[in-house]
Write an enzyme that holds these catalytic residues in place. Sequence first.
Site, PDB file in Angstrom:
ATOM      1  N   VAL A   1       0.806  -1.216   0.000  1.00 58.70           N
ATOM      2  CA  VAL A   1       0.000   0.000   0.000  1.00 58.70           C
ATOM      3  C   VAL A   1       0.845   1.275   0.000  1.00 58.70           C
ATOM      4  O   VAL A   1       0.341   2.351  -0.347  1.00 58.70           O
ATOM      5  CB  VAL A   1      -0.966   0.021   1.207  1.00 58.70           C
ATOM      6  CG1 VAL A   1      -0.203   0.179   2.526  1.00 58.70           C
ATOM      7  CG2 VAL A   1      -2.021   1.104   1.067  1.00 58.70           C
ATOM      8  N   TYR A   2       2.108   1.198   0.383  1.00 55.60           N
ATOM      9  CA  TYR A   2       2.939   2.427   0.457  1.00 55.60           C
ATOM     10  C   TYR A   2       3.170   2.983  -0.951  1.00 55.60           C
ATOM     11  O   TYR A   2       3.674   2.285  -1.818  1.00 55.60           O
ATOM     12  CB  TYR A   2       4.307   2.127   1.092  1.00 55.60           C
ATOM     13  CG  TYR A   2       4.309   1.652   2.515  1.00 55.60           C
ATOM     14  CD1 TYR A   2       3.195   1.752   3.336  1.00 55.60           C
ATOM     15  CD2 TYR A   2       5.462   1.083   3.056  1.00 55.60           C
ATOM     16  CE1 TYR A   2       3.233   1.291   4.653  1.00 55.60           C
ATOM     17  CE2 TYR A   2       5.500   0.620   4.362  1.00 55.60           C
ATOM     18  CZ  TYR A   2       4.382   0.731   5.153  1.00 55.60           C
ATOM     19  OH  TYR A   2       4.418   0.268   6.440  1.00 55.60           O
ATOM     20  N   SER A   3       2.813   4.242  -1.228  1.00 55.91           N
ATOM     21  CA  SER A   3       2.184   5.207  -0.324  1.00 55.91           C
ATOM     22  C   SER A   3       0.912   5.726  -0.972  1.00 55.91           C
ATOM     23  O   SER A   3       0.869   6.836  -1.493  1.00 55.91           O
ATOM     24  CB  SER A   3       3.127   6.361  -0.038  1.00 55.91           C
ATOM     25  OG  SER A   3       4.289   5.913   0.605  1.00 55.91           O
TER      26      SER A   3
ATOM     27  N   GLY B   1       2.085   0.986  -4.039  1.00 56.44           N
ATOM     28  CA  GLY B   1       3.092   0.237  -4.773  1.00 56.44           C
ATOM     29  C   GLY B   1       4.340   1.036  -5.092  1.00 56.44           C
ATOM     30  O   GLY B   1       5.329   0.483  -5.592  1.00 56.44           O
ATOM     31  N   GLU B   2       4.325   2.337  -4.786  1.00 57.20           N
ATOM     32  CA  GLU B   2       5.473   3.182  -5.115  1.00 57.20           C
ATOM     33  C   GLU B   2       6.743   2.740  -4.381  1.00 57.20           C
ATOM     34  O   GLU B   2       7.822   2.681  -4.959  1.00 57.20           O
ATOM     35  CB  GLU B   2       5.177   4.649  -4.778  1.00 57.20           C
ATOM     36  CG  GLU B   2       4.188   5.316  -5.719  1.00 57.20           C
ATOM     37  CD  GLU B   2       2.735   5.011  -5.401  1.00 57.20           C
ATOM     38  OE1 GLU B   2       1.868   5.339  -6.237  1.00 57.20           O
ATOM     39  OE2 GLU B   2       2.467   4.450  -4.306  1.00 57.20           O
TER      40      GLU B   2
END
Length: 314
Positions: free
Chosen positions: A53-55, A64-65
Amino acid sequence: MTSLRTLGSSDLQVFPLALGGNVFGWTAGLDQSFAVLDAYTAAGGNFVDTADVYSAWGEGLSGGESETVLGKWLAARGNRDGVVLATKVGQHPEYPGLSAANIKAAADASLRRLGTDHIDLYYTHYDKPEVPVEEIIGALDELVRAGKVRHIAASNISAERLEASLDFSEREGLARYVALQPHYNLVSRDTYEGELQDLAARTGLAAVPYYALAAGFLTGKYRPGTAVDSVRAGGAAKHLESERGRQVLAALDEVAGAHDAPVATVALAWLAAQPTVAAPIASARTVEQLPALLGVAELSLTEDEVARLTRASA
């Protein structure tokens, strides 16, 4: 050379500070993230914690970043085997929840972003009590048997659900949680101590606490009358309003002065000295923030100092 710690009952050997990946691709761009990761590993660090989930909460971001940045860094450095990589499932906007199908789909998506064929430590991010533990453990076990995940772990879970999960794994001979990621620090002790900590100790689980520095409050940079430029400033500064927060800062100042060490290092060292804790998690947006975090690997508090901090935070 800093001694690595064995993570619970697993064969994973980890540095006593896990580097939080929540800032990668959010408040730290690609080059900045690479610099932090390079400095961490150059100092002997090998344990990186992220989540699918980040961010997603960042403006213009979708989740996914952080995994994507980590994947690019691992590919650029060619050091995948030297890093213990932890990520989490259950909160990505496209892969919400802990159904068996979602766990397996989300794991494949994480593997693609990370550019690797396996995840060393795979956490359920937030427990979903509506999903039977049998379904969750069954899906995680399939990932382990397929070689996509080496070890499994849980974050944000009740003692009751954790015990049920462990019992099911034992009874059926399936993959078993080896670690627990609780919210735990000097100004948030009841989020772990008690039933959950006792269960971890009894069953040999390693704790890898998040919010180890209470969103920056335990770095000591939040003081009465000072303004801090941080996306987390509001949450951290609220601890100044409580008597406990002020007592903890005073005790940290005293112990830090005795060791000529940063306040953040002492706060992490208190955590590292607690039963079951293998490695607290802390993130650094810049290379300059890293030394205070890495210092936990070298700082040993006396029993009196640990007791002084424990009293102040009661």
